[in-house]
Design a protein around this motif. Structure first.
Motif, short mmCIF file in Angstrom:
data_model
loop_
_atom_site.label_atom_id
_atom_site.label_comp_id
_atom_site.label_asym_id
_atom_site.label_seq_id
_atom_site.Cartn_x
_atom_site.Cartn_y
_atom_site.Cartn_z
N HIS A 223 0.89 -1.52 -0.12
CA HIS A 223 -0.09 -0.24 0.39
C HIS A 223 0.78 1.08 0.16
CE1 HIS A 223 0.66 -1.20 3.95
NE2 HIS A 223 0.33 0.10 4.12
N PHE A 224 2.13 0.88 -0.34
CA PHE A 224 2.82 2.36 0.01
C PHE A 224 3.51 2.71 -1.23
CE2 PHE A 224 4.28 1.25 3.67
CZ PHE A 224 3.94 1.47 4.87
N ILE A 225 2.99 4.13 -2.15
CA ILE A 225 2.77 4.89 -3.18
C ILE A 225 4.24 5.68 -3.25
CG2 ILE A 225 0.57 4.34 -3.56
CD1 ILE A 225 0.08 7.25 -3.96
N GLN A 226 5.11 5.52 -2.86
CA GLN A 226 6.30 6.47 -3.01
C GLN A 226 7.43 5.05 -2.31
OE1 GLN A 226 5.45 10.48 -1.66
NE2 GLN A 226 4.85 10.99 -3.95
N SER A 227 8.56 5.50 -2.90
CA SER A 227 9.54 4.60 -2.13
C SER A 227 10.54 5.70 -1.54
CB SER A 227 10.25 3.96 -3.72
OG SER A 227 10.78 4.88 -4.71
N PRO A 228 11.94 5.20 -0.83
CA PRO A 228 12.60 5.78 0.19
C PRO A 228 13.32 6.63 -0.78
CG PRO A 228 12.79 3.62 0.95
CD PRO A 228 12.36 4.21 0.06
N GLN A 229 13.44 6.33 -2.83
CA GLN A 229 14.70 6.61 -3.09
C GLN A 229 13.66 7.98 -3.65
OE1 GLN A 229 13.78 3.18 -3.35
NE2 GLN A 229 16.29 2.91 -2.43
N GLU A 230 12.44 8.00 -4.45
CA GLU A 230 11.30 9.13 -4.71
C GLU A 230 11.74 10.48 -3.25
OE1 GLU A 230 7.57 7.40 -6.99
OE2 GLU A 230 8.25 6.28 -5.20
N LEU A 231 11.54 9.97 -2.06
CA LEU A 231 11.76 10.51 -1.08
C LEU A 231 12.89 11.37 -1.46
CD1 LEU A 231 10.05 12.38 1.02
CD2 LEU A 231 11.39 10.14 2.58
N GLU A 232 14.34 10.76 -1.47
CA GLU A 232 15.43 11.38 -1.60
C GLU A 232 15.63 12.30 -2.57
OE1 GLU A 232 19.75 9.59 -0.81
OE2 GLU A 232 17.71 7.39 -1.36
N THR A 233 14.89 11.47 -4.07
CA THR A 233 15.05 12.61 -5.06
C THR A 233 14.84 14.24 -4.68
OG1 THR A 233 14.88 10.68 -6.79
CG2 THR A 233 14.48 12.94 -7.81
N ALA A 234 12.54 13.84 -4.46
CA ALA A 234 12.69 15.12 -4.06
C ALA A 234 12.81 15.90 -3.13
CB ALA A 234 10.70 15.00 -3.40
N PHE A 235 14.34 15.35 -2.09
CA PHE A 235 14.57 16.31 -1.29
C PHE A 235 15.59 17.40 -2.03
CE2 PHE A 235 12.50 14.78 2.35
CZ PHE A 235 12.69 15.72 3.61
N LYS A 236 16.36 15.87 -3.19
CA LYS A 236 17.92 16.53 -3.54
C LYS A 236 16.79 17.93 -4.85
CE LYS A 236 20.74 12.28 -3.47
NZ LYS A 236 21.10 11.69 -4.46
N PHE A 237 16.08 17.52 -5.38
CA PHE A 237 15.32 18.80 -6.04
C PHE A 237 14.81 20.06 -5.88
CE2 PHE A 237 11.73 20.93 -8.29
CZ PHE A 237 12.37 20.24 -9.90
N VAL A 238 15.17 20.19 -3.90
CA VAL A 238 14.97 21.70 -3.48
C VAL A 238 15.98 22.26 -2.95
CG1 VAL A 238 12.09 20.81 -3.55
CG2 VAL A 238 14.00 20.17 -1.58
#
Length: 256
Positions: A223-238
């Motif tokens: 039931h998780f639709i976002q991975s740790p890698q996607e979270l890491e990408t979001a932090f790097k983007f900002v």
């Protein structure tokens, strides 16, 4: 304000081992092997076995249980583990269900644990909303926790929650040096999140301006639709470089 050393180790899902101020703590114990769990006509699938045995984590001074009534936060093996802990701290309603000497807290209530070398650890229950506004009567009570010792920065554990206005006072009342976010944008029923997505995590990081940030409960379940890698990408983007990505069974030593 003196710096303090903290060791954290991801076990599985929401289960995080924390060594802080001479105490050994564990969040939401989940130790079951992979399997299906029924959920009102749907199934939650767990994909991974925990990389360590529950017994290898002992002794545990306290289990910080955000809520007892969802299998991805307290599973069968996790429930069997609870009597091994020195204390179990959870919601007021959960304490009634679990019985025994379980400590139940409403948001903003506190309990304390004596430290081995004197002083005390204060544990404050914090608000949580496990989904969109209005879901509370349906999904049940959840709390987060702030861990505080005199002269040191605090540790904030969100529990299962989205970002909402009820979390603002946590940033205002506490000097958080480490924030543990329950992320993954979980969607067990329908098209709405019941835990933080990447935007929520970035909102939280913006409030805890110079705290170290890490995340749990965002892999290993259907039931998780976002991975740790996607979270890491979001932090790097900002341009936020404060996110620490954990790997199961790998201890991480921090100074906060």
């Amino acid at each position: 304000m003196e710096n303090v050393k903290v060791r954290i180790m991801l076990i599985d899902g929401p289960t995080l081992f924390i060594e802080y101020a001479g105490l050994r703590l564990l969040t939401d114990p989940t130790f079951d092997p992979p399997q299906l769990y029924p959920l009102g006509g749907e199934n939650l699938r767990k994909y991974n076995s925990p990389p360590v045995t529950p017994e290898s984590l002992l002794p545990i001074d306290a289990v910080l249980l955000s809520h007892d009534h969802h299998m991805d936060n307290l599973d069968q093996a996790g429930r069997a583990f609870l009597p091994s802990a020195g204390r179990v701290i959870t919601t007021a309603s959960g304490a009634k269900r679990l019985g025994g000497e379980t400590i139940g807290l409403h948001p903003w209530e506190t309990t304390t644990i004596p430290l081995p070398n004197g002083g005390k650890l204060t544990i404050t229950a914090t608000p949580a909303r496990h989904g969109p506004i209005g879901i509370e009567p349906i999904i049940g009570d959840v709390v987060g926790f702030v861990l505080s010792t005199e002269g040191h920065r605090d540790i904030y554990i969100t529990g299962d929650t989205v970002w909402f206005e009820g979390l603002e006072p946590v940033a205002q009342r506490f000097n958080v040096g480490l924030a543990v976010l329950y992320a993954g944008a979980a969607q067990p029923r329908g098209p709405f999140n019941v835990t933080m997505n990447s935007n929520d995590a970035l909102e939280a990081a913006s409030r805890f301006k110079d705290a170290k940030i890490t995340s749990v409960h965002n892999y290993g379940w259907s039931h998780f639709i976002q991975s740790p890698q996607e979270l890491e990408t979001a932090f790097k983007f900002v341009g936020n470089d404060r996110l620490i990505t954990l790997k199961p069974a790998v201890p991480v030593d921090l100074t906060i």
